[in-house]
Design an enzyme around this catalytic site. Structure first.
Site, PDB file in Angstrom:
ATOM      1  NE  ARG A 118      -1.291   2.467   2.809  1.00 51.56           N
ATOM      2  CZ  ARG A 118      -0.661   3.523   3.301  1.00 51.56           C
ATOM      3  NH1 ARG A 118      -0.457   4.588   2.552  1.00 51.56           N
ATOM      4  NH2 ARG A 118      -0.206   3.524   4.539  1.00 51.56           N
ATOM      5  CG  ASP A 119       3.390   4.282   2.841  1.00 45.84           C
ATOM      6  OD1 ASP A 119       3.656   5.113   1.973  1.00 45.84           O
ATOM      7  OD2 ASP A 119       3.271   4.578   4.043  1.00 45.84           O
ATOM      8  CG  HIS A 137       2.734   6.803  -2.074  1.00 45.70           C
ATOM      9  ND1 HIS A 137       1.814   7.648  -2.628  1.00 45.70           N
ATOM     10  CD2 HIS A 137       2.250   6.471  -0.850  1.00 45.70           C
ATOM     11  CE1 HIS A 137       0.803   7.825  -1.775  1.00 45.70           C
ATOM     12  NE2 HIS A 137       1.048   7.119  -0.690  1.00 45.70           N
ATOM     13  CB  SER A 158       2.023  11.560   7.200  1.00 45.46           C
ATOM     14  OG  SER A 158       0.895  11.116   7.891  1.00 45.46           O
ATOM     15  CG  HIS A 201       2.350   4.455   9.143  1.00 46.55           C
ATOM     16  ND1 HIS A 201       2.181   3.381   8.296  1.00 46.55           N
ATOM     17  CD2 HIS A 201       2.779   5.480   8.361  1.00 46.55           C
ATOM     18  CE1 HIS A 201       2.493   3.740   7.041  1.00 46.55           C
ATOM     19  NE2 HIS A 201       2.855   5.011   7.063  1.00 46.55           N
ATOM     20  CG  HIS A 256       6.746   7.719   6.211  1.00 52.66           C
ATOM     21  ND1 HIS A 256       6.930   7.105   5.000  1.00 52.66           N
ATOM     22  CD2 HIS A 256       5.425   7.597   6.498  1.00 52.66           C
ATOM     23  CE1 HIS A 256       5.770   6.648   4.550  1.00 52.66           C
ATOM     24  NE2 HIS A 256       4.828   6.927   5.438  1.00 52.66           N
ATOM     25  CE1 TYR A 268       1.805  12.594   3.735  1.00 52.54           C
ATOM     26  CE2 TYR A 268       0.447  13.280   1.883  1.00 52.54           C
ATOM     27  CZ  TYR A 268       0.976  12.286   2.672  1.00 52.54           C
ATOM     28  OH  TYR A 268       0.684  10.974   2.410  1.00 52.54           O
TER      29      TYR A 268
END
Lengths: 335, 335
Positions: free
Chosen positions: A14-15, A18, A168, A195, A197, A286
């Site tokens: 899913r991620d 990108h 995020s 979650h 990054h 973002y």
């Protein structure tokens, strides 16, 4: 001594969408799903990078129908369950119903950290459909601990069983994670997830901090495949948590095999911390701002980094892209 | 509030030599050195990856004479100083004298963590030559805290002004770093440094732990260019330490520029955590074992990861390569 107290949820499919320009093939999904299932991962996510229904000109068209990919992944599961991401406004309720028909067993309903209230109906639908239902607070670094607790309580009141603190932008440092997870553990009854990054090279340390503060769901992706600098690297996380004495329930060699023999073979380029991803993590804005910022920087003759840092300072959020030009113009006058 | 209490030492032009197959060109060294100096980095290292005199069939032949590269780097320095690495046995005293003539102002004399005693003469020579003189304890994870303190005291008695805890295999976790640095701070009078590798995705967190425990020298490399999974990423470290309230004395945009406009352009591939580097970090064995292990794994029909993990368990060190075959044979019998 049994120290297992969390589930690792893998978001490669899913991620990672990108980093794959939303072009996962059925074969890639099949092999990755099979590897994750065989390694003992209990949950993994399959959707467009921006969630169900994300395939569009605005968010990037998927090469293959995500429902078909969900179905393929679910077919490979002997013990694992497929999760889907749903961002209300991008995905709609019908998308979730279709995903369930395709085999999804969990939904993560994602909103900006201050906008949990837009998710009430989607959370309720997730429960109605018998899914494990999660509230996913994106850009969690932008809200105070008190605000996050307030939003988490909303999610809980709608029926969410797990609430995620989602970094995020890859902005958080371990103390930021500890403060947020600890406050949530004290304030809500449901499970807490994290979650991360890697924009500041802290995804792994943040994930360890989350586990130590009591998170019971932690996300990772194989070879770190994901937006920005990528995610906490799943197979490395298994090694680190093992070294710290936790039982992950995941076979270390098997998870390495799917990372290196499957994912590494199809990823278009390694995940690394580039100039763009570093400045996003540093400023806390973002990634959707990046393109507009580069255009505005050129037009007004200012350093794009100054624009991003200022956007972070004034806490600009997705949807406020017009602010980028205002900021650039203001900075140009100051030069 | 002035919180600066450490120097960042950049090792791109030395540890990065491993990733560059020892083929740095004069032009690459010149541009990198200039960028580091202009960004405000006070010390950076230039040598063959295995230190002065490392250019050989055994350690890899350099494409360009390292003395010439040191000279080019030193010529670019307006405020920075060039360090060189010296591993006694690979480099000899004459190499250090030549490096000083080429412009080196600092030497780091590196030994295995239990073998500081082989460095007495080299440390003494460094002081004689007027260099900032450092003792560099490689594979520091393999020794107990008590042993490290003992070895550091030896280094100090020879005249070292700084002693480094070096996580050569990228094995350490933050608590390992904190324990070692804290003990050294209490036991020796000289400054303490930390050099990290990213095999477990913990280089940055370990570096922050080192600073918090009182380290006054910390190493990094641009775009993480270095052995294994690479080093703590210098430009990211500047961002993280700034976020934590430390004054690094380094210009964030300028250090990003040399990372992204210079180093990223010449590095042959991004630094990432591959299967090999992960298993090295997990088992804590040095990268020089990898090739022999792959050969032994094939010959005896065992998983190379099992060999590496066992070598780590029995604390095999460089020079004991024959052990690799013994371990492989023993594991084959057990299958």
């Amino acid at each position: 001594m049994e120290k297992k107290s969390f589930e690792i949820l893998d978001v490669t499919l899913r991620d990672g969408s990108h980093s794959m320009s939303h072009a996962f093939t059925p074969q890639q999904v099949r092999e990755t799903a099979r590897g994750l299932d065989e390694a003992g991962v209990r949950y993994f996510e399959v959707s467009h990078g921006d969630g169900l229904g994300g395939s569009s000109l605005q968010y990037g068209l998927s090469t293959h129908d995500e429902l078909k990919l969900i179905e393929i992944a679910a077919d490979e599961c002997k013990q694992a369950e497929v999760s889907v991401l749903l961002i209300p406004g991008i995905g709609v309720k019908g998308d979730l119903q279709d995903a369930v028909k395709a085999g999804a067993k969990m939904v993560r309903v994602a909103t900006h950290v201050t906008e949990a209230d837009v998710a009430a109906q989607h959370i309720a639908l997730g429960r109605e459909l018998g899914l494990k239902t999660v509230g996913f607070l994106m850009m969690s670094h932008m809200a105070s601990v008190e605000k996050i607790v307030e939003q988490a309580k909303l999610f809980e009141s709608y029926g969410a069983e797990v609430i995620y603190v989602t970094d995020s932008a890859g902005y958080m440092l371990p103390q930021d994670v500890t403060n947020r997870i600890s406050a949530l553990k004290q304030s809500v009854g449901c499970e807490i997830g994290f979650h991360g990054h890697n924009n500041l090279s802290m995804a792994m340390a943040n994930t360890v901090a989350a586990v130590e503060a009591g998170a019971t769901f932690i996300d990772g992706s194989l070879r770190a495949l994901g937006a920005g600098s990528g995610n906490t690297q799943t197979e490395v996380m298994v090694a680190v948590l093992d070294r710290l004495g936790y039982q992950t329930g995941i076979d270390f060699y098997k998870i390495m095999d799917v990372a290196n023999d499957v994912v590494a073979k199809y990823m278009p380029r390694p995940q690394e911390i580039t100039g763009s991803s570093l400045i996003m993590g540093y400023s806390g804005v973002y990634s959707s701002f990046l393109l507009h910022t580069q255009v505005a920087a050129k037009r007004f003759g200012v350093d794009e980094r100054d624009i991003l840092v200022e956007l972070g300072r004034i806490k600009a959020i997705g949807g406020q892209e017009d602010l980028i030009y205002d900021v650039a113009q203001r900075l140009a006058v100051q030069i």
